[in-house]
Design a protein around this motif. Sequence first.
Motif, PDB file in Angstrom:
ATOM      1  N   ALA A 293      38.884  10.444  11.857  1.00  0.00           N
ATOM      2  CA  ALA A 293      39.704   9.781  12.765  1.00  0.00           C
ATOM      3  C   ALA A 293      39.253   9.304  13.957  1.00  0.00           C
ATOM      4  CB  ALA A 293      40.793  10.976  13.071  1.00  0.00           C
ATOM      5  N   ASP A 294      38.203  10.083  14.393  1.00  0.00           N
ATOM      6  CA  ASP A 294      37.551   9.473  15.582  1.00  0.00           C
ATOM      7  C   ASP A 294      36.853   8.072  15.270  1.00  0.00           C
ATOM      8  OD1 ASP A 294      38.006  11.586  16.990  1.00  0.00           O
ATOM      9  OD2 ASP A 294      36.371  12.533  16.957  1.00  0.00           O
ATOM     10  N   ILE A 295      36.212   7.988  14.124  1.00  0.00           N
ATOM     11  CA  ILE A 295      35.551   6.776  13.783  1.00  0.00           C
ATOM     12  C   ILE A 295      36.620   5.584  13.698  1.00  0.00           C
ATOM     13  CG2 ILE A 295      34.316   5.685  11.842  1.00  0.00           C
ATOM     14  CD1 ILE A 295      32.793   8.339  11.118  1.00  0.00           C
ATOM     15  N   LYS A 296      37.665   6.010  12.842  1.00  0.00           N
ATOM     16  CA  LYS A 296      38.708   4.836  12.716  1.00  0.00           C
ATOM     17  C   LYS A 296      39.098   4.378  14.289  1.00  0.00           C
ATOM     18  CE  LYS A 296      41.679   3.449   9.573  1.00  0.00           C
ATOM     19  NZ  LYS A 296      42.208   3.241   8.316  1.00  0.00           N
ATOM     20  N   GLU A 297      39.490   5.527  15.237  1.00  0.00           N
ATOM     21  CA  GLU A 297      39.831   5.176  16.448  1.00  0.00           C
ATOM     22  C   GLU A 297      38.741   4.374  17.056  1.00  0.00           C
ATOM     23  OE1 GLU A 297      42.462   6.259  19.752  1.00  0.00           O
ATOM     24  OE2 GLU A 297      42.607   6.664  17.400  1.00  0.00           O
ATOM     25  N   SER A 298      37.745   4.390  16.844  1.00  0.00           N
ATOM     26  CA  SER A 298      36.420   3.596  17.404  1.00  0.00           C
ATOM     27  C   SER A 298      36.679   2.231  16.931  1.00  0.00           C
ATOM     28  CB  SER A 298      35.286   4.390  17.425  1.00  0.00           C
ATOM     29  OG  SER A 298      34.593   4.429  16.374  1.00  0.00           O
ATOM     30  N   LEU A 299      37.124   1.868  15.679  1.00  0.00           N
ATOM     31  CA  LEU A 299      36.724   0.789  15.101  1.00  0.00           C
ATOM     32  C   LEU A 299      37.173  -0.383  15.841  1.00  0.00           C
ATOM     33  CD1 LEU A 299      37.728   0.953  11.259  1.00  0.00           C
ATOM     34  CD2 LEU A 299      35.518   0.535  12.338  1.00  0.00           C
ATOM     35  N   VAL A 300      36.477  -1.537  15.851  1.00  0.00           N
ATOM     36  CA  VAL A 300      36.951  -2.502  16.778  1.00  0.00           C
ATOM     37  C   VAL A 300      37.756  -3.447  15.865  1.00  0.00           C
ATOM     38  CG1 VAL A 300      34.736  -2.675  17.970  1.00  0.00           C
ATOM     39  CG2 VAL A 300      34.987  -3.874  15.827  1.00  0.00           C
ATOM     40  N   GLU A 301      38.650  -4.312  16.841  1.00  0.00           N
ATOM     41  CA  GLU A 301      39.376  -5.197  15.838  1.00  0.00           C
ATOM     42  C   GLU A 301      38.594  -6.249  15.145  1.00  0.00           C
ATOM     43  OE1 GLU A 301      43.278  -7.705  17.323  1.00  0.00           O
ATOM     44  OE2 GLU A 301      41.578  -7.520  18.712  1.00  0.00           O
ATOM     45  N   LEU A 302      38.864  -6.347  13.955  1.00  0.00           N
ATOM     46  CA  LEU A 302      38.211  -7.375  12.917  1.00  0.00           C
ATOM     47  C   LEU A 302      38.424  -8.698  13.405  1.00  0.00           C
ATOM     48  CD1 LEU A 302      37.873  -5.183  10.007  1.00  0.00           C
ATOM     49  CD2 LEU A 302      36.189  -5.560  11.711  1.00  0.00           C
ATOM     50  N   PRO A 303      37.710  -9.860  13.018  1.00  0.00           N
ATOM     51  CA  PRO A 303      37.702 -11.163  13.456  1.00  0.00           C
ATOM     52  C   PRO A 303      38.994 -12.007  12.778  1.00  0.00           C
ATOM     53  CG  PRO A 303      35.597 -10.770  12.113  1.00  0.00           C
ATOM     54  CD  PRO A 303      36.337  -9.445  12.732  1.00  0.00           C
ATOM     55  N   GLY A 304      39.277 -11.646  11.709  1.00  0.00           N
ATOM     56  CA  GLY A 304      40.587 -12.407  11.074  1.00  0.00           C
ATOM     57  C   GLY A 304      41.767 -12.002  12.166  1.00  0.00           C
ATOM     58  N   ILE A 305      41.863 -10.673  12.296  1.00  0.00           N
ATOM     59  CA  ILE A 305      43.178 -10.286  12.741  1.00  0.00           C
ATOM     60  C   ILE A 305      42.876 -10.555  14.435  1.00  0.00           C
ATOM     61  CG2 ILE A 305      44.162  -7.937  13.692  1.00  0.00           C
ATOM     62  CD1 ILE A 305      42.829  -6.779  11.173  1.00  0.00           C
ATOM     63  N   ARG A 306      42.172 -10.506  14.953  1.00  0.00           N
ATOM     64  CA  ARG A 306      41.954 -10.909  16.274  1.00  0.00           C
ATOM     65  C   ARG A 306      42.257 -12.149  16.457  1.00  0.00           C
ATOM     66  NH1 ARG A 306      36.624  -9.078  20.188  1.00  0.00           N
ATOM     67  NH2 ARG A 306      37.716  -8.961  22.143  1.00  0.00           N
ATOM     68  N   LYS A 307      41.809 -13.306  15.728  1.00  0.00           N
ATOM     69  CA  LYS A 307      42.073 -14.689  15.635  1.00  0.00           C
ATOM     70  C   LYS A 307      43.580 -14.707  15.812  1.00  0.00           C
ATOM     71  CE  LYS A 307      42.504 -17.435  12.224  1.00  0.00           C
ATOM     72  NZ  LYS A 307      42.410 -17.629  10.649  1.00  0.00           N
ATOM     73  N   ASN A 308      44.181 -14.105  14.795  1.00  0.00           N
ATOM     74  CA  ASN A 308      45.681 -14.361  14.778  1.00  0.00           C
ATOM     75  C   ASN A 308      46.430 -13.726  16.053  1.00  0.00           C
ATOM     76  OD1 ASN A 308      45.627 -15.600  12.277  1.00  0.00           O
ATOM     77  ND2 ASN A 308      45.738 -13.637  11.140  1.00  0.00           N
ATOM     78  N   ARG A 309      46.096 -12.576  16.595  1.00  0.00           N
ATOM     79  CA  ARG A 309      46.419 -12.191  17.584  1.00  0.00           C
ATOM     80  C   ARG A 309      46.101 -13.134  19.031  1.00  0.00           C
ATOM     81  NH1 ARG A 309      44.418  -9.170  22.109  1.00  0.00           N
ATOM     82  NH2 ARG A 309      42.491  -8.822  21.167  1.00  0.00           N
ATOM     83  N   PHE A 310      45.020 -14.015  19.056  1.00  0.00           N
ATOM     84  CA  PHE A 310      44.690 -14.687  20.043  1.00  0.00           C
ATOM     85  C   PHE A 310      45.900 -15.938  20.172  1.00  0.00           C
ATOM     86  CE2 PHE A 310      40.157 -14.094  21.252  1.00  0.00           C
ATOM     87  CZ  PHE A 310      40.216 -12.654  21.883  1.00  0.00           C
TER      88      PHE A 310
END
Lengths: 490, 454
Positions: A293-310
């Motif tokens: 859970a801690d690793i999942k929590e620390s996962l950064v937003e991945l490029p594809g997802i971040r692009k769409n959010r931008f």
Amino acid sequence: MKNSKTKAKYQTFIGLEVHIHLITESKVFCGCRNVFGSEPNTNVCPVCMGYPGVLPSLNEEAVKKAYQVAMALNCHLNEKAVFERKNYFYPDMPKNYQISQFEFPFGVDGYFDLELADGSTRKIRIHDVHLEEDAGKMIHEGSQSKLDYNRAGTPLLEIVTEPDLVTGEEAEAFVQQFRQMVRYLGVTDGNMEEGSLRCDANVSINEFGKGLGTKTECKNLNSSRFIKKALEYEIKRHTKVINSGDTIIQETRLWDESSSKTSSMRTKESSNDYRYFPEPDLPPYWPETKFLADIKESLVELPGIRKNRFIDEYGINQQQALFLTSEKSMADFFETVVEGDIEDKSLPGTVASWLSGNVQKILNNSGQGIEESSLSPRRLLSILNMIKKDKISTGIGKKVLGLVFEADKDPEDIVKNMGLDEGPDESEIFRIVSDIVDANPKVAEAIRDGADKQIGFFMGQVMKATSGKANPGKIQKLLREKILTGPEKN
Amino acid sequence: MKIKENLDSYLKYVSNWEEKIGSFLEFDISRTKGMSTVEGQLAGIPFGVKDNFAVEGFNITCGSKILEGVSAPYTATSVAKLQAAGAVVVGKTNLDAFGMGSSTDNSAFKITNNPWDTNRVAGGSSGGSAAAVAAGIVPFALGSDTGGSVRQPASFCGVYGLKPTYGVVSRYGLTAYASSLDVVGVVARTVEMTKTVFDTMKGQDIKDNTSVSHPGSRNNGDVKKIAVLKIEDGSLSDDVAKSYLESRKLLEKLGYDIVEIELPSLEYVVPVYYTIATAEASANLARYNGLRYGYRSKNGNDPGEIMQTSRDEGFGDEVKLRILLGTYVLRSGFQDQFYHKAQKIRTAIRNEFDKIFELADLIMMPVFPTAAFKHGSTDLDPFQQKVADRYTCAANLTGLPALAIPSSIENGLPVGVQFTAPAFEEDRLFNIAKVLEKDFPSPLAPGTKNWSII
């Protein structure tokens, strides 16, 4: 015939095995430093040299990074992960077995959303993600063979795809996008020249609907471009062989960049039986729920997802979003600047165009990444603020940007020290505007009567009087105010 | 006599006995200098270490030509803990190469004789350690026990031999033979010394991911009920059978509750052991290739060839036999038939032992079907020696602790008996051994004596 011959007749299957070197303080089973480029045999100890009596001690940092990648690839995480010994003799393998994972790797059955050239995405299935140790290096010099064990025992993560890719171009895109993702995660530097990202490709062709054909494996693919070229070569070769009625031999082939050809390295018959069995020196790894859970929590937003959010969040266009999210450092930089003034709704667009234009131009010239340059988010924001507040013009702003890179100084100081901000303030401009308009009442009158172009005459006069330092927009705004209000004063 | 005050006569004693028994591959008494300044529970006590442990300042040959002249670049955790408690390593003891054997005759360097009869073996594979302790050269020595390699030679030489619970003593620095079976064991003259050495070494070690911390006994090591293994007629030599029966009678006389049991799975112990041990050994011994250290053949034109010829010339026959067997059982397509099946039976054996421990505190069984046999294959050929491992291998396959205790002298040779306890119940073993030690302490071989230390 509707299609070209090959397209109609054969289906291509490409699977990749990608190895990435994980960034960790120490090697995966001992305390030696995990760095590239040291003097030969300086980062070694009895453990990674395979001395009698030594035992592997698992590096938790490497485990965490392995899980990060497995999660980012949407893998099912095995409840129990098991290390196994892969047995084969090679001079650069200190123990003559490699500690790897086989039956129970950290992650299995995942997928990667590959963005295709037409903008659509396709799920490329991931067979598994497993952690293993790298071997040393053997260098042949004349009649001598030299061994460097610095790399022996460094953590290597292997990602195996299903044969879901269909062209060399797709395979190249996969490696590029995968590389971007793992660099985002911060688990590897992904440097293909230094071997921190290595890739082997399996390819087979067969008539449509007949499933996989006999595959060949291509090695020595040291750049994503080689992957494309080697696969395209192999697909052509397979097609030719099969069309001529021959069969493909299952074998490993080496890509030779200078001749742009693959050649046979070894056939399946002479390949090893690795005699895998569970590594008795390492107990099975049972990840705790909280640990995952801690690793999942620390996962950064991945490029594809971040692009769409931008695109959604900042209203910037696809092109800009793609550029900004190509490297995590650039995307982080962008968001830090934007967060500096959340009230300003036009800021994201401005920042995006500055970063993709002026800033990237300078970075391209210097070969630097933005994170190692002397431009900080605060410095860029301060340049944009000075422009916004008309303290400097956009042109001066560009000049200041260049100087920030050159001199590693704050924009405010550059502007002050170079006298770039000594343009007249608004009341000064208004005084000049008033004087000039008052001195030319006929021109003002003509403008009021609709000869709008004549405003250019006043513009020129004011610019001249302010030695070009005043903001043209501001001048025009004040001119119009003055001209319109002029007659009422009379 | 005290070693420290009579160093010359001690050294003379050592060289006299060493000439007869050849227990050490290296011996360096100068390391005992300044012994008295060290503090700790084992202050100044000299000890021998089987030559498959890494001890900085000594070689680590594992009794094989392939590691001849290799000096250890670090020290095993178990040895380091004893050194920290004040004990001093005086030498490296002889062994069957890589711990593979029951006689120490498989050493590439020398023959080790039994102090009770130099025509006979000291047992193996920790024969050097057992012989050195039995001859009074050192009060204790370290051995490794993969299938009985501490308990069988201890029994042959009339001393105590402990095989602790798997994982309780760090294996870091013990050359791996079969990693899932290997444990660091103790050979000692007294129960107290065995216990002290064990207590000093036990504990989790970050360098050994299979090590565990010892939770202590669940019942203060109390022993009331003892399960005694029923022995089929003809399974033991007359001497051992007689001694075994006497041990049982003694337990009854001492008031223990005795229950006779059978362990049908013992039938499978030897084939299962040789499947798993050789499979692991085939990988563990792959690292010895002459490239980084050890014996390098002059025959070979490239690194690949040099690896082959070095291994061919460097390993002895018994080691090659086991590597081949292990490679065979691990071949792809044959694992279910051999290796995986052996692992399943291994679990079944453990379950059978666990069942017995629901009704008894300890299990008593023989150590070995015979007393010390003669050198060569006249008494027991190599295959018979393997078959005879049935009583000792079980503790390694199950991971349970076991102790070989001297039980009698028969026709001039010591015989021992073995107790097995539930996991982490070493204290039960020490308790029963202390009781029996009052009745029959470790016997002194003719001409030997115990040197006091300080």
